[in-house]
Scaffold this motif. Structure first.
Motif, short mmCIF file in Angstrom:
data_model
loop_
_atom_site.label_atom_id
_atom_site.label_comp_id
_atom_site.label_asym_id
_atom_site.label_seq_id
_atom_site.Cartn_x
_atom_site.Cartn_y
_atom_site.Cartn_z
N ILE A 266 65.02 8.79 20.46
CA ILE A 266 64.48 7.84 21.81
C ILE A 266 65.30 8.35 22.96
N GLY A 267 64.32 8.80 24.12
CA GLY A 267 64.84 9.59 25.03
C GLY A 267 64.90 11.01 24.94
N LEU A 268 63.87 11.54 25.77
CA LEU A 268 63.71 13.15 25.44
C LEU A 268 64.10 13.85 26.82
N GLY A 269 65.52 13.61 27.20
CA GLY A 269 65.86 14.42 28.38
C GLY A 269 66.67 15.63 27.98
N GLY B 220 59.30 12.21 18.84
CA GLY B 220 60.07 12.16 20.25
C GLY B 220 59.52 11.31 21.06
N TYR B 221 60.19 10.07 21.29
CA TYR B 221 59.72 8.96 21.87
C TYR B 221 60.24 8.81 23.46
N ASP B 222 59.72 8.91 24.45
CA ASP B 222 60.13 8.52 25.74
C ASP B 222 59.45 7.72 26.45
N LEU B 223 59.74 6.55 27.39
CA LEU B 223 58.98 5.50 28.03
C LEU B 223 58.55 6.37 29.26
N ASN B 224 58.88 7.36 29.72
CA ASN B 224 58.33 8.20 30.77
C ASN B 224 57.13 8.88 30.21
N GLU B 225 55.73 8.33 30.63
CA GLU B 225 54.55 8.84 30.30
C GLU B 225 54.27 10.26 30.62
N ILE C 237 69.56 7.76 19.49
CA ILE C 237 69.35 7.33 20.80
C ILE C 237 70.08 7.99 21.66
N THR C 238 69.22 8.83 22.78
CA THR C 238 69.90 9.63 23.83
C THR C 238 69.25 9.16 25.06
N VAL C 239 69.76 8.35 25.55
CA VAL C 239 69.34 7.71 26.70
C VAL C 239 70.23 7.84 27.82
N PRO C 240 70.20 7.69 29.14
CA PRO C 240 71.23 7.91 30.00
C PRO C 240 72.07 6.66 29.87
N THR C 241 73.46 7.05 30.37
CA THR C 241 74.38 5.99 30.41
C THR C 241 75.21 6.34 31.81
N SER D 153 72.32 -0.53 31.00
CA SER D 153 70.97 -1.11 30.70
C SER D 153 70.24 -0.43 30.17
N PHE D 154 70.01 0.96 30.11
CA PHE D 154 69.29 1.86 29.50
C PHE D 154 69.36 1.93 27.67
N ILE D 155 70.78 1.78 27.39
CA ILE D 155 71.34 1.84 26.00
C ILE D 155 70.87 0.45 25.49
N GLU E 219 77.03 14.03 21.84
CA GLU E 219 76.42 15.29 22.44
C GLU E 219 77.33 15.88 23.30
N ARG E 220 77.33 17.31 22.80
CA ARG E 220 78.30 18.16 23.64
C ARG E 220 77.38 19.23 24.41
N ILE E 221 76.29 19.24 24.46
CA ILE E 221 75.24 20.46 25.01
C ILE E 221 75.68 20.52 26.59
N VAL F 111 69.67 17.42 39.57
CA VAL F 111 70.28 17.24 40.86
C VAL F 111 70.73 15.76 40.61
N ARG F 112 70.77 15.25 39.50
CA ARG F 112 71.54 13.91 39.55
C ARG F 112 73.07 13.98 39.91
N ASN F 113 73.45 13.04 40.97
CA ASN F 113 74.78 13.07 41.37
C ASN F 113 75.26 14.47 41.89
N1 LIG Z 1 72.87 16.26 29.89
C1 LIG Z 1 73.91 16.54 29.33
O1 LIG Z 1 74.37 17.64 29.98
C2 LIG Z 1 74.61 15.69 28.54
C3 LIG Z 1 75.50 16.05 27.56
C4 LIG Z 1 76.13 15.57 26.91
C5 LIG Z 1 76.05 14.09 26.79
N2 LIG Z 1 75.11 13.66 27.48
C6 LIG Z 1 74.78 12.01 27.49
O2 LIG Z 1 73.53 11.96 26.75
C7 LIG Z 1 72.68 11.03 27.29
C8 LIG Z 1 71.38 11.18 27.89
O3 LIG Z 1 71.50 12.28 28.71
P1 LIG Z 1 70.51 13.26 29.38
O4 LIG Z 1 70.88 14.02 30.28
O5 LIG Z 1 69.73 13.58 28.30
O6 LIG Z 1 69.58 12.00 30.03
P2 LIG Z 1 68.20 12.23 30.85
O7 LIG Z 1 67.98 11.41 32.02
O8 LIG Z 1 67.90 13.77 31.07
O9 LIG Z 1 67.22 11.73 29.63
C9 LIG Z 1 67.17 10.51 29.17
C10 LIG Z 1 65.70 10.21 29.00
O10 LIG Z 1 65.65 8.81 28.54
C11 LIG Z 1 64.41 8.26 28.82
N3 LIG Z 1 64.63 6.79 28.50
C12 LIG Z 1 65.36 6.02 29.28
N4 LIG Z 1 65.32 4.73 28.65
C13 LIG Z 1 64.66 4.84 27.74
C14 LIG Z 1 64.24 4.14 26.59
N5 LIG Z 1 64.38 2.71 26.91
N6 LIG Z 1 63.21 4.65 25.63
C15 LIG Z 1 63.06 5.58 25.76
N7 LIG Z 1 63.03 6.60 26.38
C16 LIG Z 1 64.17 6.16 27.51
C17 LIG Z 1 64.40 8.72 30.02
O11 LIG Z 1 62.81 8.51 30.59
C18 LIG Z 1 64.63 10.26 30.11
O12 LIG Z 1 63.54 11.15 29.94
C19 LIG Z 1 73.71 10.22 28.25
O13 LIG Z 1 74.48 9.32 27.88
C20 LIG Z 1 74.51 11.44 28.80
O14 LIG Z 1 75.86 10.93 29.47
C21 LIG Z 1 74.59 14.12 28.58
#
Ligand SMILES: NC(=O)c1ccc[n+]([C@@H]2O[C@H](COP(=O)([O-])OP(=O)(O)OC[C@H]3O[C@@H](n4cnc5c(N)ncnc54)[C@H](O)[C@@H]3O)[C@@H](O)[C@H]2O)c1
Length: 456
Positions: free
Chosen positions: A14-17, A46-51, A95-99, A110-112, A184-186, A361-363
């Motif tokens: 859940i969350g394909l970022g 792989g589910y993401d709410l962003n179509e 679950i891999t959504v933003p925090t 809110s996302f989690i 996740e530690r990528i 470009v986040r933050n």
């Molecule tokens: N990016 C990194 O380098 C990294 C490394 C380790 C850990 N993390 C952690 O992993 C988590 C995810 O980070 P990320 O960089 O992949 O975020 P991201 O913003 O790249 O991806 C998150 C995805 O989740 C989707 N999403 C949000 N809410 C959703 C929901 N309710 N249902 C389905 N999809 C939903 C978004 O549309 C987005 O595509 C965060 O907690 C982050 O701190 C990130």
């Protein structure tokens, strides 16, 4: 306890970022268990709410640059979807959504929370379907998003229980669900340390589930796994990794401020100090993004809620957060020293992302630096080959060029991000943009020293 079959389960991400997509691909690509050589017939959803993201992935395009087009074209057991009805078959949810943090620097859960609500409603429906077919295996829900210790079991689990009307962690009843946490530690943009090359910390809600989760990840993570003693321990381990890094960089940033006053080049000092085996070579610079500059606030938020006011962690945050302003001041000082006009002067800014070789470009603190420079009425020409200019404009109201406008020498160049496209430039190529009077402020130490860059 009836747990899903590890070899044949259906896994829903859940969350394909940056985190979720490489994870989905890694699970789907692995057809043989690494430690037992058993065949794996897993199906991945792989589910993401962003179509828009789903449509791009279905057209084999990954805007995060983590997965190549050819790899996306070759997948055969992975469905990308934004339809919740596709999730009912899943046995395992990851679950891999933003925090992120909010404007007051407090955790934004809110996302989690939303993802937990979704999973709660899915496992409720799944239970009904499976009861009819008489094959109930308790689902396992694994959180990978970075959180403070306690979020999984104190915040997410009650949401799932409320939505699903199913109780958590009942060892002697199949109408239940289990949880785990595996941070996740990528390192996006890093081709040498991909998801399967980094040891994975795992944890679960009881001993049997912990072993299940540990073996599940161990089946496709080449670097192996480490089973933490509890979910809270696994949550804490992730948040301190990034907190430690933030503080280490803050120390070097503070040293670079001191060394500047003494006219000493910090990079030279670091090169000398690194000759000792146990010196840790952190570099000074901007600390942005959604991990290192954010995660410490998750920890301090929890500490404060317990009545402890962290000093060192927040001091590190304060130092790192003021670096962009300090760097802008250094640039202005150097321009004045060189007798350059400030008002209206063009400055070439190389790099806009929060880190090298990644389009994220986040933050990004380069944006803050640009704001500071614009206040002095300098005219930044921003170049970043990896950034989506439309997104940058939407988020920061800045124009980003993909390439350095050529046939032009710039009076001032600021190297903000060490993308490969910049770090591989040779003196001859730099000379297309600089002349002998150009002021070069090199935050990343990539410009040949013979060109007399100013470094922090
Ligand atoms: N990016 C990194 O380098 C990294 C490394 C380790 C850990 N993390 C952690 O992993 C988590 C995810 O980070 P990320 O960089 O992949 O975020 P991201 O913003 O790249 O991806 C998150 C995805 O989740 C989707 N999403 C949000 N809410 C959703 C929901 N309710 N249902 C389905 N999809 C939903 C978004 O549309 C987005 O595509 C965060 O907690 C982050 O701190 C990130």
């Amino acid at each position: 306890m009836l747990l899903p079959n590890k070899q044949n389960c259906t896994v829903c991400i859940i969350g394909l970022g940056y985190v979720g997509l490489p994870l989905a691909i890694a699970i789907s690509n692995c057809k043989k268990c690494i430690y037992s050589n058993e065949e794996l017939n897993r199906y991945v959803i792989g589910y993401d709410l962003n179509e828009n993201r789903i449509s791009e992935l279905n057209n084999s395009y990954d805007r995060t640059n983590e997965i190549k087009e050819v790899e996306l074209k070759n997948i055969n057991n992975l469905l990308f979807t934004s339809k919740t009805k596709d999730l009912f078959k899943a046995d395992v949810f990851i679950i891999t959504v933003p925090t992120p943090i909010d404007s007051a620097k407090s955790p934004d859960l809110s996302f989690i929370n939303n993802a937990s609500t979704l999973v709660g409603s899915i496992i409720k429906e799944r239970q009904n379907i499976l009861e009819e077919s008489n094959s109930i295996k308790s689902p396992i829900i694994i959180y990978e998003s970075t959180v403070y210790p306690g979020v999984t079991e104190e915040i997410c689990v009650p949401i799932i229980e409320r939505e699903s009307k199913i109780e958590y962690n009942l060892i002697h009843n199949n109408k239940t669900f289990f949880c785990g946490y595996s941070p996740e530690r990528i390192n996006p943009g890093d081709r040498d340390h991909t998801i399967i090359d980094i040891k994975k910390v795992t944890s679960g809600s009881n001993r049997e589930v912990s072993i299940w989760i540990n073996e599940f990840y161990g089946s496709f993570i080449k670097a192996g796994t480490f089973m933490a003693s509890s979910i809270k321990v696994a949550e804490a381990s992730k948040v301190i990794e990034n907190t430690q890094r933030d503080i280490n960089i803050a120390l070097i940033n503070e040293l670079s401020i001191i060394f500047k006053m003494m006219n000493i080049d910090t990079h030279d000092v670091l090169e000398a100090a690194s000759t000792k085996w146990n010196f840790q070579n952190f570099k000074p610079g901007l600390v942005g993004g959604h991990c290192i500059g954010v995660d410490p606030y998750y920890l301090t938020h929890k500490a404060q809620s317990l009545g402890y006011h962290p000093e060192m962690v927040l001091a590190g945050r304060r130092i790192n957060d003021k670096m962009d302003k300090w760097i802008a001041d250094q640039l202005i000082l150097e321009m004045i020293r060189k007798g350059l006009t400030i008002n209206g002067t063009e400055i070439l800014v190389l790099g806009f992302t929060f880190k090298e070789n990644c389009p994220d470009v986040r933050n990004t603190r380069v944006a803050n630096l640009i704001i500071s420079l614009s206040k002095y009425n300098l005219k930044p020409i921003i170049v970043d080959p990896l950034v989506d200019p439309i997104l940058a404009f939407k988020e920061y109201k800045v124009e980003v060029n993909k390439e350095i406008p050529t046939h032009k020498k710039y009076p001032v160049i600021l190297i903000a991000v060490a993308h490969e496209q910049f770090s591989c430039l040779e003196i001859k190529e730099w000379q297309e943009y600089v002349d002998k009077d150009t002021l070069i402020l090199d935050l990343k130490g990539i410009v040949p020293k013979s060109m007399n860059p100013i470094r922090i």
